[in-house]
Design an enzyme around this catalytic site. Structure first.
Site, mmCIF file in Angstrom:
data_model
loop_
_atom_site.group_PDB
_atom_site.id
_atom_site.type_symbol
_atom_site.label_atom_id
_atom_site.label_comp_id
_atom_site.label_asym_id
_atom_site.label_seq_id
_atom_site.Cartn_x
_atom_site.Cartn_y
_atom_site.Cartn_z
ATOM 1 N N SER A 182 0.795 -1.227 0.000
ATOM 2 C CA SER A 182 0.000 0.000 0.000
ATOM 3 C C SER A 182 0.824 1.272 0.000
ATOM 4 C CB SER A 182 -0.949 0.007 1.202
ATOM 5 O OG SER A 182 -0.231 -0.074 2.419
ATOM 6 N N HIS A 210 -5.236 -3.558 -2.463
ATOM 7 C CA HIS A 210 -4.784 -2.625 -3.504
ATOM 8 C C HIS A 210 -4.521 -3.340 -4.834
ATOM 9 C CE1 HIS A 210 -4.288 0.791 -0.705
ATOM 10 N NE2 HIS A 210 -4.037 -0.173 0.164
ATOM 11 N N LYS A 241 -11.988 0.498 -1.864
ATOM 12 C CA LYS A 241 -11.057 1.030 -2.856
ATOM 13 C C LYS A 241 -11.677 0.892 -4.251
ATOM 14 C CE LYS A 241 -7.312 0.339 0.358
ATOM 15 N NZ LYS A 241 -8.184 0.044 1.511
#
Length: 394
Positions: A182, A210, A241
């Site tokens: 990250s 991610h 996300k």
């Protein structure tokens, strides 16, 4: 001694506020988008994990509104009891199919997902082995478990093998790694991790918070990126996300998922994902499946930004992802640069100790598929001007 003495003695935040370089809790006054209004001024957003830009996608927003109207504002209970909606089951089934795993279980947040998965699976006689740059939630999940945690140097496969050699043959072992790290934006050395796991009889878990929507076929994540979907035992990920919502998940074999459902305290004793969050995540997943070009566009724009930063002479961590950190070295310089960038209309995040060494602080820039080359050019010009003025030898 008074328990609150530590609170009175904590002065670092106040010192940064007095210097005008405190970077946290900036208030958004608009949607999370490529350009935002933050504290009354337009800023180019290069600090979001909204990688595919779906927080403003009409289908995603409308799905959340419709679920709010149909199911109300919350579930008011655990999935175990009154908190399971038909929506939860639909999301789990469709996400499992997308990730090509037998089953999925969802959690209320991404952080809670790592707590719930690791603490349920790693028992007193087991070992869990972590990359040193794994997310904080992985570390807390290890602490919540009763197993023994070993750590290896970041992406150092020799050190990982040394850790595996320390695990007794009678003990279970789980290797946990971020897929896309990250802070640095680099990708785990998954093929080598999988090979070592096979050699020593360990299981592999990838935190793809991610990675989902970012890399792999159609955005399916790190295992897909390497063609290792059948070799990774557990995927963990988030909805906050690329899926533009809130919550998290575990994807694995049906037996492993069922075990976690019945043994994970963070899952059992937490209220379920709200109807609006669940519906938004499901709509975002369907949008990604319908638009497999989105991760490709994200990669294209990230490469464009990376080239621009390099051409300006900025020192970055080079990778294939939309996370592009820029070295700014010491903490106060980093905070000063971030504050000036903010004033000039570019929002970035700071990477400070303990997330970075004291002499290795960075600005973390991150990119969205909805950005344009023109906006990136504008931001890169401002970043280069501010950074190179403050770090002239760069």
């Amino acid at each position: 001694m008074d328990l609150f003495e530590k609170c009175r003695n904590y002065t670092l935040a106040d010192e940064f506020r007095e210097k005008g370089i405190y970077p946290y809790f900036r208030a958004l006054e608009s949607r999370q988008d490529k350009e935002v209004i933050m504290e009354g001024k337009r800023r180019i957003m290069l600090g979001s994990n909204n990688y595919l830009g779906l927080t403003t996608c009409p289908e995603v927003v409308e799905a959340g509104i419709a679920a709010y109207e149909q199911y109300g504002s919350g579930c008011s209970g655990s999935r175990f009891l009154n908190g399971t909606l038909k929506l939860h089951l639909e999301l789990e089934a469709e996400l499992a199919a997308f990730l090509r795993k037998e089953a999925v279980v969802t959690f209320s947040t991404g952080f809670q997902s790592n707590l719930g998965i690791i603490s349920a699976l790693v028992g007193r006689t087991d070992y869990v082995i972590c990359d040193r740059e794994n997310h904080a939630s992985i570390y807390d999940g290890c602490r919540l478990s009763f197993g023994k945690m070993l750590r290896y140097r970041h992406s150092d496969m020799e050190d990982l093998e040394n850790c595996l050699k320390r695990v007794p043959e009678t003990a279970g072992c789980l290797i946990v790694t971020d897929g896309v790290f990250s802070m640095g934006g680099d990708i785990a050395r998954l093929p080598e991790i999988v090979d070592l796991a096979k050699k020593y009889g360990a299981r592999v878990m990838v935190d793809d918070a991610h990675g989902l929507g970012v890399i792999g076929e159609g955005g399916r994540g790190t295992a897909s990126h390497f063609g290792l979907e059948d070799e990774v035992d557990i995927y963990m990920g988030t909805f906050s996300k690329s899926l533009a919502s809130l919550g998290g998940y575990m994807a694995a074999s049906a037996k492993v998922v069922d075990y976690v459902r019945h043994n994970s305290r963070p899952f059992i004793f937490s209220a379920s994902i709200t109807p609006a969050s669940c519906a938004s995540a499901l709509a975002a997943l369907r949008h990604i499946e319908a638009h497999p070009e989105l991760p490709w566009r994200l990669a294209e724009l990230s490469a464009y930004a990376r080239r621009g930063l390099k051409e300006k002479g900025l020192k970055i961590i080079d990778s294939e992802t939309p996370i592009i950190p820029i070295f700014t070295y010491d903490m106060e310089t980093t905070l000063s640069i971030a504050a000036e960038l903010y004033d000039r209309g570019v929002y970035v995040n700071t990477v400070l100790p303990p997330a970075a060494p004291s002499d290795g602080c960075m600005l973390r820039t991150s990119y969205m598929a909805t950005l344009t080359e023109e906006l990136i050019d504008e931001a890169v010009e401002i970043i280069a001007d501010v950074v190179l003025r403050n770090i002239p030898n760069e």
